[in-house]
Design an enzyme around this catalytic site. Structure first.
Site, short mmCIF file in Angstrom:
data_model
loop_
_atom_site.label_atom_id
_atom_site.label_comp_id
_atom_site.label_asym_id
_atom_site.label_seq_id
_atom_site.Cartn_x
_atom_site.Cartn_y
_atom_site.Cartn_z
CG ASN A 1 86.75 37.04 -15.56
OD1 ASN A 1 85.84 37.78 -15.17
ND2 ASN A 1 87.84 36.84 -14.84
CG HIS B 1 87.39 39.18 -18.97
ND1 HIS B 1 87.66 39.75 -17.74
CD2 HIS B 1 88.39 38.29 -19.20
CE1 HIS B 1 88.78 39.22 -17.26
NE2 HIS B 1 89.23 38.34 -18.12
CB CYS C 1 89.38 34.35 -19.38
SG CYS C 1 90.66 35.59 -19.10
#
Length: 340
Positions: A316, A243, A130
């Protein structure tokens, strides 16, 4: 005529997102089946306005199915992916098992769609980590213009990357901080995650880096250019989804920040939000549920000859996992299978 599609691991966070995104993007599905482990047998999951009951992955016959999206972890993938692939079903795998296999394409469709053509060697395509996926979407158009020499990246990764138990741990620890007697000890993570950051994702390697950091290095080289030097520090932060990455890039030739901003605005899969004012940037909470990789804080790095800094944020569970897998399926269909 559309595709017969399998989603394996359909009750997990990523599997549910895969089903959502297949429906949202109107992937040409003739028939779809949701698979899960025996303990989740019969669990209901949503696919658009339909409800699917999960079937047992063990013993499932993949013969006649076109594409299988796997979100079941490396151990189960090791068992079931070769079975599916041998039956003629193309596996798009979200685990790390096949990412570094020379005979398995590692694909981010905005970056290296042509790599999909190599699926025929094993009938398997790998989805990247990711943290790598969102980064390479940002790096590739800049690399095409000025060739990247070196990248220094620090990640700020949400707990959803560790699964549902990690989300629950953050939630319960946070609540427990305010209720005496309801404190929650760390189980998923080695230290408390609520109101804290942990500079440790995956296992430690002999050189002092973690496997998550190693993945970012190896995958960037495989997806973009093996000559790129990259060093990463990966940190878990008390954020549920999304993220973030602070990325420092050194190029072989000068690239002006204004030109870089224009390049990124035109690049597929990217949304630039970059105003030099309070709030003129994107934070993880704002990217949840979106397809885009967001870029902010584009600025020259005056400490090196040809340097830029950027801030990169993405959901993510989407771009880092489920969305990228569905985009691979779309690319595979358009380039190779040609149904729908």
């Amino acid at each position: 005529m559309g595709y017969r599609v399998v989603v394996a691991g359909a009750t997990g966070n990523v599997g549910r997102e895969m089903l959502n995104i297949l429906a949202e993007r109107q992937f040409p599905v003739d028939e779809i089946v949701a698979l899960a482990s025996r303990r989740s047998l019969g669990t209901e999951v949503s696919f658009g306005d339909k409800t699917l009951k999960t079937k047992d992955l063990e013993g499932f016959d993949f013969t006649g199915w076109d594409i299988a999206l796997f979100a079941i972890g490396s151990d189960a993938t090791k068992k079931y992916a070769p079975i599916a692939a041998k039956s003629g079903c193309v596996v798009i795998d979200n685990s790390s098992l096949y990412r570094y296999d020379a005979d398995v394409p590692l694909v981010v469709p905005e970056v290296n769609p042509e790599a999909v053509d190599g699926y025929t060697k094993k009938n398997i395509i790998a989805n990247p980590n990711c943290s790598t996926a969102q980064m390479v979407v940002a790096l590739k158009p800049l690399h095409d213009r000025a060739k990247i020499k070196r990248v220094v990246v620090s990640t700020y990764q949400s707990v959803s990357g560790s699964g549902k138990d990690a989300i629950d741990e953050l939630w319960n620890q946070t609540k427990g901080m305010y209720v005496p007697g309801q404190e929650v000890e760390p189980k998923v993570y080695p230290k408390q995650i609520a109101f804290n950051v942990i500079p440790h994702i995956d296992v430690f390697l002999d050189d002092g880096s973690t496997k998550e950091e190693w993945k970012m290095v190896a995958e960037t080289k495989k997806i973009i250019d093996k000559s790129i030097k990259l060093t990463a520090t990966c940190v878990r932060v008390p954020v549920f989804v999304g993220h973030s990455e602070a990325i420092n890039i050194e190029f072989e030739e000068f690239l002006d920040e204004d030109e870089a901003r224009d390049i990124l605005r035109e690049a597929p899969g990217i949304m630039v939000i970059d105003k030099r004012e309070d709030g003129g940037y994107i934070t993880p909470i704002e990217c949840v549920g979106d397809y885009a990789t967001y870029i902010s804080r584009i600025r020259q790095d005056s400490t090196i000859e040809n340097g830029l800094n950027i801030w990169c944020v993405s959901d993510n569970l989407r771009k880092g996992a489920a969305l990228n897998a569905v985009q691979i399926a779309e690319t595979l269909g358009n380039r190779c299978l040609k149904k729908g």
